[in-house]
Design an enzyme around this catalytic site. Sequence first.
Site, mmCIF file in Angstrom:
data_model
loop_
_atom_site.group_PDB
_atom_site.id
_atom_site.type_symbol
_atom_site.label_atom_id
_atom_site.label_comp_id
_atom_site.label_asym_id
_atom_site.label_seq_id
_atom_site.Cartn_x
_atom_site.Cartn_y
_atom_site.Cartn_z
ATOM 1 N N GLU A 210 0.840 -1.210 0.000
ATOM 2 C CA GLU A 210 0.000 0.000 0.000
ATOM 3 C C GLU A 210 0.873 1.257 0.000
ATOM 4 O OE1 GLU A 210 -0.303 -2.570 2.077
ATOM 5 O OE2 GLU A 210 -2.401 -3.007 2.543
ATOM 6 N N ARG A 265 3.719 -0.855 15.768
ATOM 7 C CA ARG A 265 2.647 -0.205 16.536
ATOM 8 C C ARG A 265 3.165 0.511 17.775
ATOM 9 N NH1 ARG A 265 2.305 -5.558 15.982
ATOM 10 N NH2 ARG A 265 2.469 -6.931 17.780
ATOM 11 N N HIS A 381 -25.091 9.262 21.277
ATOM 12 C CA HIS A 381 -26.233 9.395 20.372
ATOM 13 C C HIS A 381 -26.167 8.372 19.247
ATOM 14 C CE1 HIS A 381 -27.478 13.068 22.414
ATOM 15 N NE2 HIS A 381 -26.184 13.259 22.577
ATOM 16 N N LYS A 510 -2.039 -10.885 3.062
ATOM 17 C CA LYS A 510 -1.074 -10.206 2.179
ATOM 18 C C LYS A 510 -0.641 -11.146 1.060
ATOM 19 C CE LYS A 510 1.291 -7.304 5.604
ATOM 20 N NZ LYS A 510 2.562 -7.021 6.258
HETATM 21 O O1 F6P Z 1 0.645 -5.622 8.181
HETATM 22 C C1 F6P Z 1 0.827 -5.232 9.501
HETATM 23 C C2 F6P Z 1 2.009 -4.322 9.619
HETATM 24 O O2 F6P Z 1 3.183 -5.044 9.501
HETATM 25 C C3 F6P Z 1 1.978 -3.562 10.936
HETATM 26 O O3 F6P Z 1 2.477 -4.294 11.985
HETATM 27 C C4 F6P Z 1 2.773 -2.353 10.582
HETATM 28 O O4 F6P Z 1 2.586 -1.320 11.501
HETATM 29 C C5 F6P Z 1 2.223 -2.052 9.212
HETATM 30 O O5 F6P Z 1 2.007 -3.315 8.631
HETATM 31 C C6 F6P Z 1 3.086 -1.209 8.330
HETATM 32 O O6 F6P Z 1 4.349 -1.785 8.110
HETATM 33 P P1 F6P Z 1 5.546 -0.956 7.524
HETATM 34 O O7 F6P Z 1 5.842 0.159 8.466
HETATM 35 O O8 F6P Z 1 6.674 -1.925 7.403
HETATM 36 O O9 F6P Z 1 5.119 -0.413 6.183
#
Ligand code: F6P
Length: 544
Positions: A210, A265, A381, A510
């Site tokens: 992405e 995270r 609400h 994925k």
């Molecule tokens: O798919 C989960 C994950 O690996 C998360 O743990 C992480 O925060 C996110 O994708 C983004 O990963 P990256 O920082 O390597 O693009």
Amino acid sequence: MSPLSTAREIEALKSHRAETPKDMRAAFAEDPQRFERFSLEHDGMLLDWSKCAVNEKTITLLAELARAAGLEERRAAMFRGDKINGTENRSVLHVALRESADRGLTIDGEDVHREVEEVLSRMSAFAEAVRSGEAKGATGKPITDIVNIGIGGSDLGPAMAVLALAPFHDGPRAHFVSNVDGAHMHDTLKELDPASTLFIVASKTFTTIETMTNAETARKWIEAALGTDAVGHHFAAVSTALDKVAKFGIGEDRVFGFWDWVGGRYSLWSAIGLPIMIAVGPKNFRDFLAGAEATDKHFASAPLEQNQPVMLGLIGWWHRVACGYPARAIIPYDQRLSRFPAYLQQLDMESNGKSVTIDGEPVTTPTGPLVWGEPGTNGQHAFFQLLHQGTDVIPVEFIAAASGFEPDLKHHHDLLLANCFAQSEALMKGRTLAEAREQMGAKGMAAEEVETIAPHRVFPGNRPSITILYDKLDPFTFGRLIALYEHRVFVEAQLFGINAFDQWGVELGKELATGLLPVVEGKEDAGSRDSSTAGLVAFIHGKR
Ligand code: F6P
């Protein structure tokens, strides 16, 4: 480190449930000290769990469980830098990112404090250059807008934090593009001028499809408007994979690294926090780190029963395992914390949504709950109906500041807090059938109508909630709040006996998406895929 056997302590807590208060109104009436007994103030932050159905024995048994589970040893192991993330053979050291003093910690021969400080000072210099207008776009325009391109931990933390710290935001506007849905990039870019836009490509691995797709689109947007040579002026990157960043073509002076001992995270304290620093400035970012460090010190040293993250975790475990509640609602009475529930979803559910123990054996208790929420008063609400009268009990966590940042709108804040306290009171007290009848009768309703409607106006009550209060959501307090939740997740993981720091459950989707892309593109047929997947693909092909 294997989970220790806690079967005896868990059984003791399960049987003890029968001895805990069933009627919370009575529990408060019988014990005027209940609030003092079941709340904890630390350095201006209050954690109140007195509206949960626990008594002093519950806390004693929960603390025994924590000791039996090896919580103190594992906490020490984390701070020491031991490789407690066994399945990835990694240390877990987000606490080192906010540690002001050098305690000589080395990981794989590298001096942790020196490296962290080095990146922080490079980030600060870059952030100041962007904020002051010294770092210009290719045509000489100052940067008015930054766009962070990342997903998961490389998006949720900074996006949530920039919103939370709005009163301190005096740098360029900050935007966050995470979704691979082209609509996200399109709708963000349509407001922006390429000549004054800086992209920050944030990805721990620099492989996330992405983020890479969005980064390519952003690069094309800059190239189309300003030419290929402009790219260097309009991009920066944050990653642990510096070789991959170099291939993307971002100059070394604009690349900010971090380390594999920082989980995605848990990464907003690292260079992933660059958009926060550009928005609020290096001084406020340092205050944010200092707040988290204050919580770390408290977590590392306070006795279990006097330790806020530990108590938050123990009560969380109590609700999930001993009471069997499937979810927890996070309701900040703070519009600026509107993304905090989403942030906590990743922190908690990606960490503790596991079904095997550290040893790979099936778990014997439920693990992490479903975490969700929205800010109050809006939630009232929308979904509070279910919290008050639905068939599931969902413990609620209320979060609020004593004061807002708008002194001329104090009456708004008073109304906000009155609603917050009213909701936890209503969840706890409920309304009996007799009270419903009496109230309706007092309003002059006919007896027949009272009988028909009264059952609908009954609230069962005895629904647990925790409240977290502090003075104001300044950067320091905000850092404390996030660290409180990080350590709570750690505590619960230890009681569940699981590894909170890996995330294998995100892999399968994925892998399958990679295989499905040529099928969706129409370059391959659906082959032996199940008829549902094949049918869905055929449907979209039929529409194109
Ligand atoms: O798919 C989960 C994950 O690996 C998360 O743990 C992480 O925060 C996110 O994708 C983004 O990963 P990256 O920082 O390597 O693009």
